[in-house]
Design an enzyme around this catalytic site. Structure first.
Site, PDB file in Angstrom:
ATOM      1  N   TYR A 134      25.116 -11.248  18.439  1.00 56.63           N
ATOM      2  CA  TYR A 134      25.547  -9.987  17.822  1.00 56.63           C
ATOM      3  C   TYR A 134      26.813  -9.546  18.530  1.00 56.63           C
ATOM      4  CZ  TYR A 134      25.012  -5.151  16.045  1.00 56.63           C
ATOM      5  OH  TYR A 134      25.194  -3.935  15.436  1.00 56.63           O
ATOM      6  N   LYS A 162      26.170 -12.626  14.182  1.00 56.51           N
ATOM      7  CA  LYS A 162      26.438 -11.428  13.386  1.00 56.51           C
ATOM      8  C   LYS A 162      27.746 -10.849  13.914  1.00 56.51           C
ATOM      9  CE  LYS A 162      24.944  -6.740  12.434  1.00 56.51           C
ATOM     10  NZ  LYS A 162      24.143  -5.583  12.919  1.00 56.51           N
TER      11      LYS A 162
END
Length: 299
Positions: A134, A162
């Site tokens: 992330y 992500k």
């Protein structure tokens, strides 16, 4: 392809006394599954993990895993300010039955890229679960740059990223230079651009209140590669996405969106404060118009 479709970082609904409303939490999980999402993320920032105690976070993992019951993938968000707490939370997720992890940089400490790689690989070694990175330097203070990626990409458990930096130049960099790490949509307003660079999955906060629509959008862009229809859908979504990503009240707006769809959202926990009436009125118009526009395209 390890990740495909919508992975919803679900909200944490709070009762009037400020405690987690477990009955409503079960409804949140069931509604997502009924609307066709590929996975549910428990413990993400949209779930206000930073405002929960360690005990509450672990309880969420256990509850969600039992409720999901392998109907869709259970991904656990495991970030924390302390590295040892990250490991503890990660192992609690493993024990609860998580199938994958969402891992960001620990905030505030500002590790170097090599230090951050060591941290992520330690979680991978300890848990032996697939990891979706992330990258959100706006929240963590550090970027998962090329030095970091070159180290972690050698580990097959580092499955996806992500990408939430907002830097469009990262999309071709990730797609071309690190093909072993799948690209996942990390900006609500950038789905079209991510799909053009090969993203097949979307970590989608908007799916908390528009799950079916988001599933269809990702199918149209990720599976069908229908960018003509995709552009129309994203044009319909853009006022809402702008309000979420640039309005400064992301979580409040997501929870209000749930209320607008007849889904209980509840208040946010401190230090965040409730929305004022003017923003509620603005969001009511935006959400209603978005619903109408999406329905006219999809139906």
């Amino acid at each position: 392809m390890r990740f495909e479709g919508i992975y919803t970082p679900i909200i944490t609904p709070f009762a009037s006394n400020g405690q987690i409303d477990w009955d409503v939490y079960a409804e949140v999980i069931d509604w997502q599954i009924e609307n066709g999402v590929a996975g549910i993320i428990v413990g993400g920032s949209t779930g206000e993990f930073y405002a929960l105690s360690k005990e509450e976070r672990i309880q969420q993992f256990k509850f969600a895993s039992e409720r999901i019951n392998n109907r869709v993938e259970f991904m656990a968000g495991v970030n924390d300010i302390r590295a040892d707490e990250c490991i503890d939370i990660s192992m609690a997720a493993v024990d609860a039955g998580a199938k994958s992890l969402l891992v960001a940089a620990p905030p505030y400490s500002l590790p170097s890229e090599e230090e951050l790689a060591y941290h992520v690989l330690a979680i991978a070694k300890t848990t032996e679960l697939p990891i979706m990175l992330y990258n959100y330097p706006g929240r963590t203070g550090v970027e998962m740059g090329e030095d970091f990626l070159s180290i972690v990409a050698k580990n097959p458990l580092i499955a996806a990223i992500k990408e939430s930096s907002g830097d469009y130049s990262r999309l071709p960099l990730l797609s071309n230079n690190y093909p072993s790490i799948e690209l996942a949509v990390g900006g609500e307003e950038q789905v079209l651009e991510f799909a053009a660079w090969g993203a097949k999955s979307w970590v989608c906060a908007t799916a908390n209140f528009f799950p079916s629509e988001c599933v269809q959008v990702m199918d149209i862009l990720g599976k069908q590669s229908d960018f003509n229809k995709g552009r129309k859908l994203m044009a319909a979504f853009m006022p809402l996405m702008k309000a979420l990503e640039q309005g400064g009240k992301f979580l409040q707006c997501v929870k209000f969106g749930c209320e607008m769809q007849g889904r209980p959202g509840g208040n946010v926990r401190l230090p965040l404060l409730p929305m004022d009436d003017s923003l509620k009125q603005e969001m009511t118009i935006i959400i209603e118009n978005t619903r109408k526009s999406l329905n006219s395209i999809l139906n």
